[in-house]
Write a protein that holds these residues in place. Structure first.
Motif, PDB file in Angstrom:
ATOM      1  N   CYS A   1     -53.332 -26.778  29.619  1.00 41.78           N
ATOM      2  CA  CYS A   1     -51.915 -26.616  29.955  1.00 41.78           C
ATOM      3  C   CYS A   1     -51.190 -25.758  28.918  1.00 41.78           C
ATOM      4  CB  CYS A   1     -51.238 -27.981  30.066  1.00 41.78           C
ATOM      5  SG  CYS A   1     -51.849 -28.994  31.438  1.00 41.78           S
ATOM      6  N   THR A   2     -51.444 -26.028  27.646  1.00 39.97           N
ATOM      7  CA  THR A   2     -50.736 -25.278  26.598  1.00 39.97           C
ATOM      8  C   THR A   2     -51.252 -23.846  26.471  1.00 39.97           C
ATOM      9  OG1 THR A   2     -52.266 -26.211  24.957  1.00 39.97           O
ATOM     10  CG2 THR A   2     -50.177 -27.356  25.285  1.00 39.97           C
ATOM     11  N   ALA A   3     -52.516 -23.631  26.823  1.00 38.35           N
ATOM     12  CA  ALA A   3     -53.084 -22.282  26.728  1.00 38.35           C
ATOM     13  C   ALA A   3     -52.574 -21.360  27.828  1.00 38.35           C
ATOM     14  CB  ALA A   3     -54.610 -22.358  26.779  1.00 38.35           C
ATOM     15  N   SER A   4     -51.929 -21.918  28.844  1.00 37.60           N
ATOM     16  CA  SER A   4     -51.437 -21.089  29.948  1.00 37.60           C
ATOM     17  C   SER A   4     -50.308 -20.162  29.513  1.00 37.60           C
ATOM     18  CB  SER A   4     -50.952 -21.986  31.093  1.00 37.60           C
ATOM     19  OG  SER A   4     -49.813 -22.742  30.698  1.00 37.60           O
ATOM     20  N   GLY A   5     -49.631 -20.514  28.417  1.00 43.06           N
ATOM     21  CA  GLY A   5     -48.532 -19.687  27.922  1.00 43.06           C
ATOM     22  C   GLY A   5     -47.183 -20.072  28.481  1.00 43.06           C
ATOM     23  N   TYR A   6     -47.152 -21.031  29.407  1.00 41.40           N
ATOM     24  CA  TYR A   6     -45.895 -21.451  30.011  1.00 41.40           C
ATOM     25  C   TYR A   6     -45.276 -22.666  29.317  1.00 41.40           C
ATOM     26  CZ  TYR A   6     -47.250 -18.374  33.850  1.00 41.40           C
ATOM     27  OH  TYR A   6     -47.609 -17.280  34.586  1.00 41.40           O
ATOM     28  N   PHE A   7     -46.068 -23.426  28.580  1.00 42.54           N
ATOM     29  CA  PHE A   7     -45.601 -24.695  28.041  1.00 42.54           C
ATOM     30  C   PHE A   7     -45.604 -24.691  26.515  1.00 42.54           C
ATOM     31  CE2 PHE A   7     -47.512 -25.592  32.185  1.00 42.54           C
ATOM     32  CZ  PHE A   7     -46.486 -26.278  32.810  1.00 42.54           C
ATOM     33  N   ASP A   8     -44.578 -25.348  25.956  1.00 43.06           N
ATOM     34  CA  ASP A   8     -44.520 -25.637  24.526  1.00 43.06           C
ATOM     35  C   ASP A   8     -44.706 -27.141  24.359  1.00 43.06           C
ATOM     36  OD1 ASP A   8     -44.008 -22.994  23.912  1.00 43.06           O
ATOM     37  OD2 ASP A   8     -41.835 -23.244  24.018  1.00 43.06           O
ATOM     38  N   LEU A   9     -45.782 -27.533  23.672  1.00 48.10           N
ATOM     39  CA  LEU A   9     -46.091 -28.953  23.524  1.00 48.10           C
ATOM     40  C   LEU A   9     -45.136 -29.586  22.512  1.00 48.10           C
ATOM     41  CD1 LEU A   9     -47.986 -31.236  24.391  1.00 48.10           C
ATOM     42  CD2 LEU A   9     -49.478 -30.618  22.473  1.00 48.10           C
ATOM     43  N   VAL A  10     -44.331 -30.545  22.980  1.00 51.01           N
ATOM     44  CA  VAL A  10     -43.386 -31.249  22.115  1.00 51.01           C
ATOM     45  C   VAL A  10     -44.079 -32.374  21.361  1.00 51.01           C
ATOM     46  CG1 VAL A  10     -41.274 -32.645  22.065  1.00 51.01           C
ATOM     47  CG2 VAL A  10     -41.428 -30.649  23.573  1.00 51.01           C
TER      48      VAL A  10
END
Length: 368
Positions: A66-75
């Motif tokens: 999910c984080t490698a997709s470039g759309y999400f910043d892991l909080v």
């Protein structure tokens, strides 16, 4: 001969104003350099919180996908769902991915994954698109890691390979460039004429025209011509900026874009002069013009598809000149449409423009 003197007066009046020439230059430049980056449906930097009740290598790989997709910043990652909801309540999280405790076992057996997705939909667009991105990440992870999925040829399979025409890479800036051209030209050529006659009323110079034998039609036509040139300048500047900065070029005829721009001037400048005829001061003219411009933009299909509007709203758009102008400009610029493809837009634009100019001429009360 009289027409030449009137045109000379209009151009002198335009360039004598310290603000109008600068606005005609600055407005399209700012629109083309700022808005394609600011007005975008490509949602990124979605704050993601993960509730991981599994804590295995499988759940870690899902988070990494999910984080490698470039759309999400892991909080953050936690096993406390209440903490995750608190992050969303404080607007620190846009989406919550919940991974249940039997996630790895379900993955090994090839069963549906026990995964939950919650999104913050205060911003409905961001929420729905974010949920779609997150669902896509989970589906891709399942296809890559579920047993028997990698390269399996057993059973019926459906291979869907979408092909995108006219905008191959789904570049939202390319979609917005012709829309921004439409907005820039419509705003400038709507506001400038609206302030023209009413400003002469305020200064008292309109009386000098009223006591001359100048025909009303010639007077209104001379008011329109300078704004045709302003619109052509704005269109040229926007096309050059799109080419130099974004490396976009018109797929169709540039001459056809100038033709539709000329038709649009009949509408916007005619409407501006019409509003100016009925206004007593510049403030009144600006507010009325702003009202109509906002309505035109919202129901023109520039930002939201007309097909997704309710039936009554779709019917109203047929009276909106920006509907025809925006549809034609997008078709010409992105698809390479010809006049045969957009002739209905040309007919609608010219019909409304002729009505606006005729009304402006008839409503101008010339006293002698």
């Amino acid at each position: 001969m009289v027409m030449l003197y009137l045109l000379e007066k209009e151009f002198k009046q335009f360039f004598r104003d310290p603000g109008l020439p600068k606005m005609a230059i600055a407005f399209p430049v700012l629109m083309m350099l700022v808005f394609p980056f600011a007005v975008s449906m490509e949602i990124r930097n979605i704050d993601l919180v993960v509730v991981d009740n599994n804590r295995t290598m499988a759940s870690s790989k899902l988070i990494e996908t999910c984080t490698a997709s470039g759309y999400f910043d892991l909080v953050g990652v936690s096993d406390d769902p209440d903490w995750a909801m608190q992050q969303m309540d404080r607007n620190k999280a846009d989406a919550i991915l919940t991974i249940e405790s039997d996630f790895d076992r379900s993955l090994e057996r090839g069963e549906p994954l026990p995964v939950g997705i919650k999104v913050n939909t205060i911003n409905g667009t961001k929420g729905s698109i974010g949920a779609g991105y997150l669902t896509s990440c989970v589906q891709r992870f399942y296809a890559e890691h579920a047993p028997g999925r990698q390269g399996s040829t057993t059973g019926a399979q459906l291979d869907v390979s979408p092909k995108y025409y006219f905008n191959t890479y789904l570049d939202y800036k390319l979609f917005m460039v012709p829309a921004l051209i439409v907005i820039a030209i419509t705003m400038l050529t709507g506001f400038f004429p609206a302030l023209n006659i009413v400003s002469e009323k305020e200064r008292g110079t309109i009386e000098q025209i009223n006591v001359t034998p100048v025909n009303r039609g010639v007077f209104i036509l001379c008011k329109l011509i300078p704004y045709w040139l302003v619109a052509f300048f704005v269109l040229t500047a926007c096309l050059l900026i799109a080419w130099w900065v974004f490396d976009y070029s018109c797929a169709g005829s540039i001459g056809l874009m100038y033709f539709f721009t000329a038709g649009n001037i009949l509408v916007t400048a005619g409407m501006g002069l019409l509003i100016s005829n009925y206004s007593d001061n510049a403030q009144q003219a600006m507010f009325v013009t702003w009202f109509f411009m906002m309505v035109f933009m919202l129901v023109s299909g520039i930002f939201t598809p007309i097909a997704s509007m309710p039936g009554w709203a779709q019917a109203i758009t047929y009276l909106n000149p920006m509907r025809y102008y925006a549809d034609a400009m997008r078709g010409i610029y992105i698809k390479g449409s010809t006049l045969a493809d957009v002739w209905t837009d040309a007919a609608g634009l010219l019909a409304i423009g002729a009505a606006m100019v005729s009304w402006a001429i008839l409503s101008y009360k010339k006293t002698t």
